[in-house]
Scaffold this motif. Structure first.
Motif, PDB file in Angstrom:
ATOM      1  N   THR A 140      44.800   5.027 -10.720  1.00 51.06           N
ATOM      2  CA  THR A 140      44.282   6.372 -10.985  1.00 51.06           C
ATOM      3  C   THR A 140      45.411   7.375 -11.158  1.00 51.06           C
TER       4      THR A 140
ATOM      5  N   LEU B 222      43.837   1.590 -20.419  1.00 50.59           N
ATOM      6  CA  LEU B 222      43.778   2.987 -19.978  1.00 50.59           C
ATOM      7  C   LEU B 222      45.175   3.560 -19.772  1.00 50.59           C
TER       8      LEU B 222
ATOM      9  N   GLY C   9      46.718  12.254 -24.071  1.00 45.57           N
ATOM     10  CA  GLY C   9      47.396  13.455 -23.593  1.00 45.57           C
ATOM     11  C   GLY C   9      48.219  14.102 -24.679  1.00 45.57           C
TER      12      GLY C   9
ATOM     13  N   THR D 284      42.204  -1.630 -17.403  1.00 49.15           N
ATOM     14  CA  THR D 284      43.093  -0.590 -16.884  1.00 49.15           C
ATOM     15  C   THR D 284      44.440  -0.597 -17.613  1.00 49.15           C
TER      16      THR D 284
ATOM     17  N   ARG E  43      50.450   9.630 -16.606  1.00 48.08           N
ATOM     18  CA  ARG E  43      50.757   9.262 -17.995  1.00 48.08           C
ATOM     19  C   ARG E  43      50.073  10.224 -18.969  1.00 48.08           C
ATOM     20  N   PHE E  44      48.916  10.735 -18.597  1.00 44.00           N
ATOM     21  CA  PHE E  44      48.247  11.742 -19.428  1.00 44.00           C
ATOM     22  C   PHE E  44      49.069  13.028 -19.461  1.00 44.00           C
TER      23      PHE E  44
ATOM     24  N   VAL F 260      47.315   6.730 -14.472  1.00 43.61           N
ATOM     25  CA  VAL F 260      46.633   7.228 -15.668  1.00 43.61           C
ATOM     26  C   VAL F 260      46.771   8.741 -15.771  1.00 43.61           C
ATOM     27  N   ILE F 261      46.604   9.446 -14.641  1.00 51.87           N
ATOM     28  CA  ILE F 261      46.700  10.912 -14.642  1.00 51.87           C
ATOM     29  C   ILE F 261      48.105  11.360 -15.027  1.00 51.87           C
TER      30      ILE F 261
ATOM     31  N   SER G 184      46.805   3.977 -23.278  1.00 45.73           N
ATOM     32  CA  SER G 184      46.187   4.985 -24.157  1.00 45.73           C
ATOM     33  C   SER G 184      46.177   6.382 -23.546  1.00 45.73           C
ATOM     34  N   SER G 185      46.335   6.497 -22.219  1.00 44.50           N
ATOM     35  CA  SER G 185      46.281   7.825 -21.591  1.00 44.50           C
ATOM     36  C   SER G 185      47.384   8.726 -22.133  1.00 44.50           C
TER      37      SER G 185
END
Length: 483
Positions: A123, A73, A81, A70, A129-130, A126-127, A76-77
């Motif tokens: 979760t 993740l 993005g 994670t 940061r994207f 990650v969203i 890299s998110s």
């Protein structure tokens, strides 16, 4: 219809000296406000290195309980993005205008920064940061393009290169604030404060976009010639120069095809070749390994025996050298060509990577290896940020034809972000499998990049954007090397 050439100044009208000062102040304002997007870009890519150690703590200790998977993740998110954001932002900038695109990106910056600050779990992190990455990627494609279209040929190199200065300044501020907050803020939630600071440049970008004019070249591409002329008269000290530039823009606009968008970039052989050159430059910039150093310097230094706190503090040196090197690069880019800078930079980068590989493989682990490794990394960054990074973003703003500039810049910069993600993903794996030989592999890749630059990258210094376009269309259309 072309409006008549402005009449000479009448008695009592604004003097030439006053007009020059006014135009200069406006260009400076444009550069400062637009590069708030670059400052946010730099801060958001740099802040994660200091936030991750605290985010790996268990939830009951204020962290998010990140695992190695994670953690990757979350890191890299943003990069993924950014690839998507750069692709769409360029297209939207062509369709709705540079200012509208930048205002939208400022809102995305604020949403992403606020969301990641308040993220209750992995979760959501990650969203958000994207989403933040989409803003970062969009800014990376749109800001240099906007600056290039506002600047005259003589000032374009230095003005656009200020974008890179603000990126590395943002990274330096991230590294410095990370270290200060970690030292003074005695709370496990300190990572939330680190991420929250990113909202400030985003807010400044949004507000500031209401106080700068629209791009005259974008206005002309929409046949809004009177508005384009008004802007040129505001940002050029000499009305005659503005009129000459306006006529050149209109002439080139009439030659350009009506098509726009991603697919139109593949419509002609010369634009396809030009897009491939732009994408290859993204490979060249990222496979120097620059972001392996920007993201993983603490890991590299810890492998030499340096402690965690010392490694984080040493990372500030990356930011200091990057800022100073970029200032030097801005000074150089106005004096020597783009090709000599790239060729010189890649040559020195190869030497620095070979030196680092030898230090890590031949010198025993200990303080001497730590200091020499840090010295090699800083030498690498000095040459990278002086000779290569500013020129990459400058070429992204110059190479592509006006009617496709947003879309082609977006596609080329999107590929650059994909290369960024590839390096960020493969570097830790390569370091664990091959150790110091990883840096020798980077050196070999950069020798190939050096050959590509010497053969294919054109010289754009001293030419207007329209002159660059005509030169590339002629040579690439005739299957000649554009350089």
């Amino acid at each position: 219809m072309l409006a008549s050439t402005p009449a000479p100044h009448a008695a009592g009208a604004e003097t030439d000296d006053a007009a020059a000062k006014r135009a200069n102040r406006l260009i400076i304002r444009v550069a400062v406000i637009a590069t708030m997007g670059a400052l946010a870009f730099g801060y958001d890519t740099g802040v994660i290195s200091g936030a991750l150690p605290f985010m790996t703590l268990p939830a009951d200790q204020g962290g998010l309980g990140l695992t190695p998977m994670t953690e990757g993740l979350v890191a890299s998110s943003l990069i993924l993005g950014a690839a998507l954001g750069s692709l769409f932002a360029g297209h939207l900038a062509d369709r709705f205008g540079r200012l509208t695109a930048l205002k939208g990106l400022a809102i995305l910056f604020m949403i992403g920064a606020l969301g990641s600050t308040l993220a209750p779990d992995v979760t959501v992190m990650v969203i958000t940061r994207f989403i933040l990455g989409m803003a970062v990627g969009g800014a990376s494609a749109t800001v240099p393009m906007f600056l290039a279209e506002m600047a005259g040929p003589k000032r374009r190199g230095r003005l656009v290169s200020q974008n890179e200065l603000m990126i590395v300044l943002g990274q330096f501020l991230a590294y410095s604030s990370n270290a200060l907050l970690a030292y003074f803020a005695h709370t496990p939630h300190v990572w939330r404060y680190m991420l929250a600071i990113a909202m400030l440049p985003a807010a400044l970008l949004y507000v500031g976009m209401h106080f700068v004019p629209k791009s005259p070249r974008w206005l002309a591409s929409k046949d809004r010639y009177d508005e384009a002329r008004e802007v040129l008269l505001e940002i050029r000290a000499d009305p005659e120069q503005a009129e000459r530039e306006m006529k050149e823009i209109i002439r080139q606009n009439e030659i350009d095809h009506e098509q726009s968008g991603w697919f139109a970039a593949f419509g002609e052989a010369w634009t396809r070749k030009l897009l491939y050159i732009g994408m290859a430059l993204g490979f060249v910039a990222q496979f120097t390994g620059v972001n392996a150093f920007m993201y993983f310097t603490p890991i590299i230094l810890k492998s030499t025996g340096l402690g965690t706190n010392a490694a984080l503090t040493a990372t500030i040196g990356n930011g200091v050298v990057s800022v100073l090197a970029t200032v030097l690069g801005i000074w150089l880019v106005g004096r020597i060509g783009r090709r000599p800078m790239l060729i010189s930079g890649l040559s020195f980068v190869v030497l620095a990577q070979v030196a680092l590989g030898l230090v890590l493989s031949l010198i025993p682990s200990g303080p001497m290896q730590s200091y020499l490794a840090l010295g090699c990394i800083l030498m690498f960054l000095l040459f990278m940020q002086t000779f290569i990074a500013p020129v990459y973003w400058l070429l992204m703003s110059e190479l592509f034809p006006s009617h496709l500039r947003g879309s082609m810049t977006g596609m080329a910069v999107c590929f650059q972000w994909i290369c960024n993600a590839t390096v960020a993903f493969l570097f830790p794996l390569s370091l664990s499998l091959f150790g110091s030989a990883t840096f020798l592999v980077f050196a070999g890749i950069n020798v190939v990049s050096l050959i590509f630059v010497m053969i294919w990258v054109p010289e754009t210094k001293g030419k207007s954007l329209e002159q660059i376009e005509r030169h590339l269309e002629k040579h690439l259309g005739e299957d000649e090397v554009p350089a």
